[in-house]
Design a protein around this motif. Sequence first.
Motif, PDB file in Angstrom:
ATOM      1  N   VAL A   1       0.919  -1.224  -0.095  1.00  0.00           N
ATOM      2  CA  VAL A   1      -0.021  -0.248  -0.065  1.00  0.00           C
ATOM      3  C   VAL A   1       0.835   1.149  -0.006  1.00  0.00           C
ATOM      4  CG1 VAL A   1      -2.006  -0.871   1.363  1.00  0.00           C
ATOM      5  CG2 VAL A   1      -0.108   0.165   2.631  1.00  0.00           C
ATOM      6  N   THR A   2       0.261   2.473  -0.257  1.00  0.00           N
ATOM      7  CA  THR A   2       1.219   3.532  -0.361  1.00  0.00           C
ATOM      8  C   THR A   2       0.475   4.718   0.141  1.00  0.00           C
ATOM      9  OG1 THR A   2       2.004   3.099  -2.745  1.00  0.00           O
ATOM     10  CG2 THR A   2       1.992   5.420  -2.082  1.00  0.00           C
ATOM     11  N   THR A   3       1.233   5.458   0.783  1.00  0.00           N
ATOM     12  CA  THR A   3       0.773   6.782   1.381  1.00  0.00           C
ATOM     13  C   THR A   3       1.514   8.052   0.722  1.00  0.00           C
ATOM     14  OG1 THR A   3       0.587   8.387   3.185  1.00  0.00           O
ATOM     15  CG2 THR A   3       2.110   6.670   3.293  1.00  0.00           C
ATOM     16  N   ILE A   4       0.691   8.992   0.389  1.00  0.00           N
ATOM     17  CA  ILE A   4       0.980  10.190  -0.348  1.00  0.00           C
ATOM     18  C   ILE A   4       0.513  11.256   0.616  1.00  0.00           C
ATOM     19  CG2 ILE A   4       0.928  11.780  -2.229  1.00  0.00           C
ATOM     20  CD1 ILE A   4      -0.341   9.376  -3.957  1.00  0.00           C
ATOM     21  N   ALA A   5       1.713  11.817   1.317  1.00  0.00           N
ATOM     22  CA  ALA A   5       1.421  12.753   2.625  1.00  0.00           C
ATOM     23  C   ALA A   5       2.904  13.580   2.951  1.00  0.00           C
ATOM     24  CB  ALA A   5       0.994  11.761   3.708  1.00  0.00           C
TER      25      ALA A   5
ATOM     26  N   GLN B   1       5.672   7.821  -9.664  1.00  0.00           N
ATOM     27  CA  GLN B   1       5.859   7.091 -10.750  1.00  0.00           C
ATOM     28  C   GLN B   1       6.739   5.937 -10.443  1.00  0.00           C
ATOM     29  OE1 GLN B   1       4.331   7.169 -13.331  1.00  0.00           O
ATOM     30  NE2 GLN B   1       3.840   9.273 -14.166  1.00  0.00           N
ATOM     31  N   ALA B   2       7.753   6.193  -9.656  1.00  0.00           N
ATOM     32  CA  ALA B   2       8.727   4.966  -9.283  1.00  0.00           C
ATOM     33  C   ALA B   2       8.081   3.671  -8.473  1.00  0.00           C
ATOM     34  CB  ALA B   2       9.762   5.638  -8.171  1.00  0.00           C
ATOM     35  N   LEU B   3       6.923   4.310  -7.784  1.00  0.00           N
ATOM     36  CA  LEU B   3       6.338   2.942  -7.118  1.00  0.00           C
ATOM     37  C   LEU B   3       5.528   2.216  -8.069  1.00  0.00           C
ATOM     38  CD1 LEU B   3       5.198   4.921  -3.822  1.00  0.00           C
ATOM     39  CD2 LEU B   3       7.352   3.546  -4.058  1.00  0.00           C
ATOM     40  N   ILE B   4       4.793   3.211  -8.958  1.00  0.00           N
ATOM     41  CA  ILE B   4       3.845   2.571 -10.016  1.00  0.00           C
ATOM     42  C   ILE B   4       4.614   1.615 -10.781  1.00  0.00           C
ATOM     43  CG2 ILE B   4       2.408   2.850 -11.550  1.00  0.00           C
ATOM     44  CD1 ILE B   4       1.367   5.362 -10.185  1.00  0.00           C
ATOM     45  N   GLU B   5       5.869   2.090 -11.291  1.00  0.00           N
ATOM     46  CA  GLU B   5       6.500   1.178 -12.318  1.00  0.00           C
ATOM     47  C   GLU B   5       6.986   0.005 -11.787  1.00  0.00           C
ATOM     48  OE1 GLU B   5       8.543   5.317 -14.139  1.00  0.00           O
ATOM     49  OE2 GLU B   5       9.949   3.801 -13.391  1.00  0.00           O
TER      50      GLU B   5
ATOM     51  N   ILE C   1      -2.151  11.376 -12.213  1.00  0.00           N
ATOM     52  CA  ILE C   1      -1.522   9.979 -12.265  1.00  0.00           C
ATOM     53  C   ILE C   1      -2.305   8.956 -11.801  1.00  0.00           C
ATOM     54  CG2 ILE C   1       0.740   8.603 -11.360  1.00  0.00           C
ATOM     55  CD1 ILE C   1       2.325  11.309 -11.158  1.00  0.00           C
ATOM     56  N   LEU C   2      -2.953   9.271 -10.538  1.00  0.00           N
ATOM     57  CA  LEU C   2      -3.899   8.113  -9.961  1.00  0.00           C
ATOM     58  C   LEU C   2      -5.051   7.925 -10.780  1.00  0.00           C
ATOM     59  CD1 LEU C   2      -3.817   9.575  -6.387  1.00  0.00           C
ATOM     60  CD2 LEU C   2      -2.771   7.358  -7.071  1.00  0.00           C
ATOM     61  N   ALA C   3      -5.389   8.729 -11.731  1.00  0.00           N
ATOM     62  CA  ALA C   3      -6.754   8.556 -12.587  1.00  0.00           C
ATOM     63  C   ALA C   3      -6.349   7.863 -13.536  1.00  0.00           C
ATOM     64  CB  ALA C   3      -7.041   9.859 -13.479  1.00  0.00           C
ATOM     65  N   GLU C   4      -5.070   7.373 -13.867  1.00  0.00           N
ATOM     66  CA  GLU C   4      -4.668   6.306 -15.086  1.00  0.00           C
ATOM     67  C   GLU C   4      -4.667   4.762 -14.341  1.00  0.00           C
ATOM     68  OE1 GLU C   4      -1.264   7.676 -16.998  1.00  0.00           O
ATOM     69  OE2 GLU C   4      -2.445   9.693 -17.516  1.00  0.00           O
ATOM     70  N   ILE C   5      -4.390   4.776 -13.085  1.00  0.00           N
ATOM     71  CA  ILE C   5      -4.385   3.467 -12.585  1.00  0.00           C
ATOM     72  C   ILE C   5      -5.781   3.159 -11.430  1.00  0.00           C
ATOM     73  CG2 ILE C   5      -2.029   3.293 -12.294  1.00  0.00           C
ATOM     74  CD1 ILE C   5      -2.182   4.334  -9.567  1.00  0.00           C
ATOM     75  N   ASN C   6      -6.115   1.981 -11.502  1.00  0.00           N
ATOM     76  CA  ASN C   6      -7.449   1.519 -10.871  1.00  0.00           C
ATOM     77  C   ASN C   6      -7.278   1.002  -9.547  1.00  0.00           C
ATOM     78  OD1 ASN C   6     -10.099   1.375 -10.574  1.00  0.00           O
ATOM     79  ND2 ASN C   6     -10.215  -0.396 -12.014  1.00  0.00           N
ATOM     80  N   ILE C   7      -7.011   1.868  -8.787  1.00  0.00           N
ATOM     81  CA  ILE C   7      -6.654   1.298  -7.351  1.00  0.00           C
ATOM     82  C   ILE C   7      -7.669   2.029  -6.291  1.00  0.00           C
ATOM     83  CG2 ILE C   7      -4.728   1.170  -5.467  1.00  0.00           C
ATOM     84  CD1 ILE C   7      -2.844   1.407  -7.769  1.00  0.00           C
ATOM     85  N   PRO C   8      -7.948   1.291  -5.097  1.00  0.00           N
ATOM     86  CA  PRO C   8      -8.788   1.938  -4.273  1.00  0.00           C
ATOM     87  C   PRO C   8      -7.927   3.124  -3.608  1.00  0.00           C
ATOM     88  CG  PRO C   8      -8.836  -0.404  -3.937  1.00  0.00           C
ATOM     89  CD  PRO C   8      -7.831  -0.037  -4.905  1.00  0.00           C
ATOM     90  N   LEU C   9      -8.557   4.294  -3.257  1.00  0.00           N
ATOM     91  CA  LEU C   9      -8.144   5.247  -3.064  1.00  0.00           C
ATOM     92  C   LEU C   9      -8.759   6.028  -1.762  1.00  0.00           C
ATOM     93  CD1 LEU C   9      -6.082   7.819  -3.514  1.00  0.00           C
ATOM     94  CD2 LEU C   9      -7.905   8.874  -5.012  1.00  0.00           C
ATOM     95  N   ILE C  10      -8.104   6.219  -0.862  1.00  0.00           N
ATOM     96  CA  ILE C  10      -8.773   6.749   0.361  1.00  0.00           C
ATOM     97  C   ILE C  10      -8.191   8.204   0.458  1.00  0.00           C
ATOM     98  CG2 ILE C  10      -8.606   6.562   2.949  1.00  0.00           C
ATOM     99  CD1 ILE C  10      -8.202   3.748   0.917  1.00  0.00           C
TER     100      ILE C  10
END
Length: 274
Positions: free
Chosen positions: A4-8, A63-67, A91-100
């Motif tokens: 999982v990833t946190t953007i913060a 991008q580094a994480l998604i790649e 960037i998030l719009a192009e991947i289909n991952i649950p987003l909180i």
Amino acid sequence: MHIVTTIAGSDSGGGAGIQADLKTFQELKVFGTSVITALTAQNTLGVSDVLPIEVSFVEKQLQALIEDFSISAVKTGMLFSSEIIQSIAQILAEINIPLIVDPVMIAKGGESLLQQEAIEALRIYLLPLATIVTPNIPEAETLSGRKINSLADIEEVAKVLLQMGVQCVIIKGGHLEDKCYATDYVFFQDGHSFSMKSTRIATKNTHGTGCTFSAALTAFLGRGLPIEEAIMEAKKFIQLAITHDLSIGNGHGPTNHFAYQNFKDSCEVIIHET
Ligand SMILES: Nc1ncnc2c1ncn2[C@@H]1O[C@H](COP(=O)(O)OP(=O)(O)O)[C@@H](O)[C@H]1O
Ligand SMILES: Cc1ncc(COP(=O)(O)OP(=O)(O)O)c(N)n1
């Protein structure tokens, strides 16, 4: 292993932000990755300074994480500026991952963690992508442009936020003036809603409660729990973290991220279908 990833933002004091998120992920046995949007010089007494990260470098981290990784859930916390919000939303719009989306705006001590003009960017770019948004009462009021004085107001505000395209809205009741209970209100697009009530703990050690709750939610969703179960389990995680608080620092201390693993069978949350 679920990733999982946190953007913060980073909280040097370790109770909120990236640090709270990664501690929560570790406790819930998911592999935590991070995109840092800003550094804060912060402790339990407050935030003394904020240093935003360049937008292009925020993008590079994501991008580094998604790649490389197969990420099963993403959360956002302190995003600071409309430029950062727009770039990560693209960037998030192009991947289909649950987003909180935890729409962090102001720290407990009153310091701003989101520029005023970025509020509109949250509404336009990020909320339509969100699986769940988790505002506290002041954040829900700001996002919706309406005041909350009653349960009817909470329902109206949730409707406004659902109209922005979010799939599920959780309005957290930590700031409500109820001396007995801390009640959170959950609303879905299909009209289903419920409340989660737990004993209000009389403590000043509530630094990072919102970050910790949304990180637990991200971990449980990332592990594949159905959405309602993930929400209820996250409420237990934060209830236990507040109940078994740690005596750290001289101000609003952090919550106890270790507590859930030790006490998870001893936590009562009352669910009321509405
Ligand atoms: N004193 C408390 N006792 C028990 N739960 C609390 C207390 N304060 C906040 N909570 C819970 O912590 C979570 C975060 O809520 P809140 O404090 O409203 O968010 P934020 O940290 O974003 O301001 C919610 O689940 C809320 O019900
Ligand atoms: C870096 C950083 N991010 C978020 C917050 C706010 O955290 P929150 O969980 O809303 O808790 P309080 O700060 O309100 O106690 C923060 N302080 N720093």
